[in-house]
Design an enzyme around this catalytic site. Structure first.
Site, PDB file in Angstrom:
ATOM      1  CE  LYS A 444      -5.270 -50.270 -47.070  1.00  0.00           C
ATOM      2  NZ  LYS A 444      -5.514 -48.826 -46.932  1.00  0.00           N
ATOM      3  NE  ARG A 465     -10.034 -46.246 -39.160  1.00  0.00           N
ATOM      4  CZ  ARG A 465      -9.133 -47.070 -39.689  1.00  0.00           C
ATOM      5  NH1 ARG A 465      -8.647 -46.832 -40.894  1.00  0.00           N
ATOM      6  NH2 ARG A 465      -8.713 -48.132 -39.044  1.00  0.00           N
ATOM      7  CD  GLU A 497     -10.941 -45.462 -48.047  1.00  0.00           C
ATOM      8  OE1 GLU A 497      -9.932 -44.905 -47.576  1.00  0.00           O
ATOM      9  OE2 GLU A 497     -11.549 -46.375 -47.461  1.00  0.00           O
ATOM     10  CD  GLU A 596      -3.131 -46.474 -48.650  1.00  0.00           C
ATOM     11  OE1 GLU A 596      -2.365 -45.886 -47.858  1.00  0.00           O
ATOM     12  OE2 GLU A 596      -4.188 -47.036 -48.289  1.00  0.00           O
ATOM     13  CE  LYS A 601     -12.773 -56.047 -48.900  1.00  0.00           C
ATOM     14  NZ  LYS A 601     -13.893 -55.104 -49.165  1.00  0.00           N
ATOM     15  NE  ARG A 614      -5.938 -53.982 -37.416  1.00  0.00           N
ATOM     16  CZ  ARG A 614      -5.959 -52.957 -38.259  1.00  0.00           C
ATOM     17  NH1 ARG A 614      -5.702 -53.161 -39.546  1.00  0.00           N
ATOM     18  NH2 ARG A 614      -6.239 -51.743 -37.832  1.00  0.00           N
ATOM     19  CE  LYS A 620      -3.331 -53.009 -43.123  1.00  0.00           C
ATOM     20  NZ  LYS A 620      -3.673 -51.709 -42.494  1.00  0.00           N
TER      21      LYS A 620
END
Length: 790
Positions: A444, A465, A497, A596, A601, A614, A620
């Site tokens: 992440k 986003r 990202e 992070e 997934k 979400r 996460k």
């Protein structure tokens, strides 16, 4: 030919009669002016030179006599005895108002030449036109009154509602803006989501039944938008410009408007009050929904020199034409702060339901238990992949709601909402949730989420986003992808990202470094902070949308389409394993390289891409939050308490709030006074001092026992870490979701950073707060705060 100047007649009216006589007198004078305009100049001269009274003198004398008969000659007590109208004196003996000499206009001032080319109308045609004008005004007046008397019909259950009984305008006529404003006013007195949705549904049904071509504008205004988010079209007007428009439109000084705004805390209420105390001799044409919407788009397009002046004048023209509650909601729409307790999602649900009642194209699919709920779900789902009302609404009208998924598809160049992950607190929890399911773990990254569209014409569009256009912010990203995509790739949409990266040290840099980059019109040669693209999903490739494919297939397409170049473009580091020790080591490794934590997934089962959701299929895991609530939260400072002791001169603590999307309100969740260095406290105090307001906003929900020293405009978003969440009788976050009467609060909150990439409305939602609370391992009734928390 000579004609009477109406303006000169009207100037003499105030000095001839009281205010109650003006309306009677002015209508008589207008008719007189038309009659006298047909007198020959020679006739006028003979009448004026004769010892007998002229035609004008006779008419004026008759008018005065009629006015005296209709209104008793008494002292006017409705105004201060010290205030006099221009041209009046006070007779000390009689104690009544009389007309002073010289206030009547001269005869020659009342006459002006008329062009010889103008054909004088006959008395009959003049009177006939007067009758038509009067009838039109009466019709307009009755239409307004009728609309106000009928507006309550919108509260009926949709099954019992008849659009034809509601409409007060002919089919094909433009929808009056007053209709929408009155509907908003009706909603403002409601709090139940079902009732609000019913009102919106019935409002939209009425528009569909009368003027379907106005539906797009009505939906946009109801959602308080003027264009799709990705187009970046904004009104671009500040509060000071709106204040100027209100003051000029309603004859108020700017200082007066500012003072009232401070007292009321709502410019819309100020505008409504200013309109109600203003009288107008000539009323502009009533506003329509399309007129308001088109003007909003014109305001947004104004740029360059004098653009603020042009915007102000357009606003002023709208405000002058408002009536009843229109000024209130027009002003709030201009501020993009409708604040009626419903969101764009509610509008979409109402639109879907309205389409069911209007359905002429097809029947719902077999075994559809609730057509209304299913239709609302379809419209919401379609909007996640094609968030453009200009396309969805016409498709809905022409093809029906049941065919909407076929007619409105994921489109290159239009960003979709990103799929999001739910927080989890440990590897064991992951294994428990994903039993017997193949899943993959990815780093992440701590950067900025980007959705990159590569068009068939070779151009790029980069979106945040939140669907904001960031193409000008990242020219280096476009250059890298142009270089590293394979020749077979003609178009794509990439989910990734963008992360600040030190290429010399081959090291990921913190998000704070990335936030120092310029945001617009960046020149490649001026870039000081390099970035690396970490790609993890492919949503579209060479004309084929992939969001319905599972992640395994999407990722294969991604790997096949690009070459990696470390420090410029890399695939997200990933591992596929269900071994608890291996996942734990992978988590530790992610933290070591500056990430992070992990995103977990599902790979090939329940693994489609779910836009703007979400999902439980993405989790996460953040290393820093495994012993806390599982994630940080983004909150908005709405108030503060003065510091004491060593914090004298700065704010000692701040009141933070989450955001309720459906109710459009900020709900208090905690006080925070820790996590600040002295420099940070000075910086935040200084920044927020310019945002101080006199009273809390109407859309703030705060417990009665909380009494902050100052209130703020909602402008900043702070990322906050906390030990856990508790039920609180003091705070209002998520009230009614977990507990019917109490809210949720954070225990031991600590500030991490300011989120400059987020708007206040993008803060953590009350629903997310409730989810975090319910996900806590130790969730029991004793976990309750009896008093305030620091």
């Amino acid at each position: 030919m000579l004609a009477i100047r109406s303006s000169n007649y009207l100037r003499c009216i105030p000095s001839l009669c009281t205010k109650t006589q003006i309306s009677q007198f002015s209508s008589v004078l207008i008719s007189f002016s038309r009659q006298i305009s047909h007198l020959r100049l020679s006739s006028c001269h003979r009448a004026m030179s004769s010892s007998r009274p002229s035609a004008f003198d006779a008419l004026m004398s008759n008018a005065r006599a009629a006015a005296k008969k209709k209104t008793p000659q008494t002292t006017n007590l409705s105004r201060s005895p010290n205030k006099r109208k221009i041209g009046e004196t006070q007779d000390a003996n009689l104690g009544k108002t009389i007309v002073s000499e010289g206030t009547l206009p001269k005869t020659e001032d009342l006459l002006e030449p008329v062009s010889d080319s103008a054909n004088p109308r006959s008395d009959t045609s003049s009177i006939a036109e007067d009758s038509k004008t009067g009838a039109k005004k009466a019709k307009t007046l009755s239409k307004t009154d009728e609309m106000k008397s009928k507006i309550g019909l919108l509260k009926k259950k949709p099954n019992d509602f008849d659009p034809e009984k509601m409409s007060c305008w002919e089919k094909g006529e433009r929808v009056p803006f007053l209709f929408v404003a009155l509907a908003f006013d009706l909603i403002s007195n409601e709090s139940g989501r079902i009732v609000i949705t019913d009102i919106l549904c019935n409002m939209l049904r009425t528009v569909i039944a009368t003027t379907p071509e106005d539906l797009v504008a009505t939906v946009y205004l109801s959602a308080n938008e003027i264009a799709p988010a990705h187009e970046g079209v904004e009104l671009g007007i500040g509060e000071s410009t709106i204040i100027k428009a209100i003051s000029e439109a309603f004859g108020r000084t700017e200082d007066h408007v500012k003072k009232q705004n401070t007292e009321l805390g709502d410019l819309g209420l100020v505008a409504k009050g200013s309109r109600s105390t203003q009288t107008m001799m000539f009323k502009p044409e009533p506003l329509t929904v399309v007129k308001v919407f088109d003007t909003f788009r014109q305001i947004a397009k104004e740029s360059g020199k004098d653009s603020n002046e042009k915007k102000k004048n357009r606003m002023k023209a709208l405000l002058v034409a408002t009536t009843d509650c229109e000024p209130l909601y027009l002003t709030r729409l201009l501020q993009a702060k409708l604040r009626l307790g419903f969101s764009g999602q509610t509008v979409l649900a109402a639109l879907g339901q309205a389409a069911v009642y209007n359905e002429e194209h097809s029947k719902p699919p077999p075994n559809t238990k609730s057509p209304l709920e299913e239709a609302a779900k379809i419209v919401k789902q379609v909007f996640t992949v094609l968030p453009v009302y200009d396309i969805i609404v016409p498709a809905l009208l022409s093809g029906g709601v049941w065919n909407l998924p076929k007619t409105c598809n994921f489109t290159l160049g239009v960003p979709i909402g990103p799929m999001l992950a739910k927080p989890t607190k440990g590897v064991a929890e992951i294994l428990n949730k994903f039993q017997d399911i193949v899943f993959t773990c990815e780093y992440k990254y701590d950067g900025e989420r980007a959705q990159i569209h590569f068009m068939e014409d070779g151009t790029f569009e980069i979106y945040s986003r939140n669907a904001e256009r960031n193409t000008g912010k990242y020219p280096d990203v476009a250059l890298a992808l142009s270089r590293l995509k394979k020749p077979s790739v003609k178009s794509f949409i990439l989910d990734c990202e963008v992360v600040a990266f030190d290429r010399e040290k081959k090291k990921i840099l913190p998000f704070q470094i990335l936030s120092t980059r310029a945001r617009k019109n960046v020149n490649v040669n001026d870039i000081k902070v390099g970035v690396c693209i970490f790609a993890f999903d492919m949503l579209y490739l060479n004309g084929q949308q992939l969001i319905q494919e599972n992640l395994k297939i999407r990722r294969e397409k991604l790997y096949e389409s690009f070459e990696e170049d470390p420090g410029y473009f890399q695939f997200a580091t990933a591992v596929t394993s269900n071994d608890i020790d291996e996942i734990q080591k992978f988590l530790d490794a992610s933290v070591d390289v500056g990430c992070e934590g992990l995103i977990i997934k599902t790979l090939d089962s329940d693994a489609t891409y779910e836009p703007a959701k979400r999902s439980n299929n993405w989790l996460k895991l953040k290393k820093d939050y495994m012993d806390s609530i599982g994630d940080s939260v983004d909150l908005v400072p709405i108030a503060a308490f003065h510091g004491r002791g060593k914090r004298t001169g700065v704010y000692g603590a701040f009141l933070l709030a989450c955001y309720d999307v459906d109710k459009e309100e900020f709900q208090s969740i905690c006080k925070i006074g820790t996590g600040f260095s002295d420099a940070m406290l000075d910086e935040r105090s200084s920044s927020l001092r310019s945002q101080v307001i006199a009273t809390p906003k109407q859309y703030y929900r705060v417990g009665d026992s909380l009494n902050p020293d100052v209130w703020f405009e909602p402008t900043e978003v702070w990322e906050v870490k906390a030990a856990d969440l508790t039920i609180s009788p003091v705070h209002r976050a998520a009230t009614g979701i977990v507990d019917p009467d109490k809210g949720i609060s954070l225990r031991f909150p600590r500030l991490l950073r300011v989120r400059e990439d987020k708007k206040p409305e993008e803060a953590t939602s009350s629903e997310q707060i409730a989810d975090l609370y319910q996900a806590q391992k130790h969730n029991h009734p004793s976990n309750e705060v009896k008093g305030d928390d620091d």
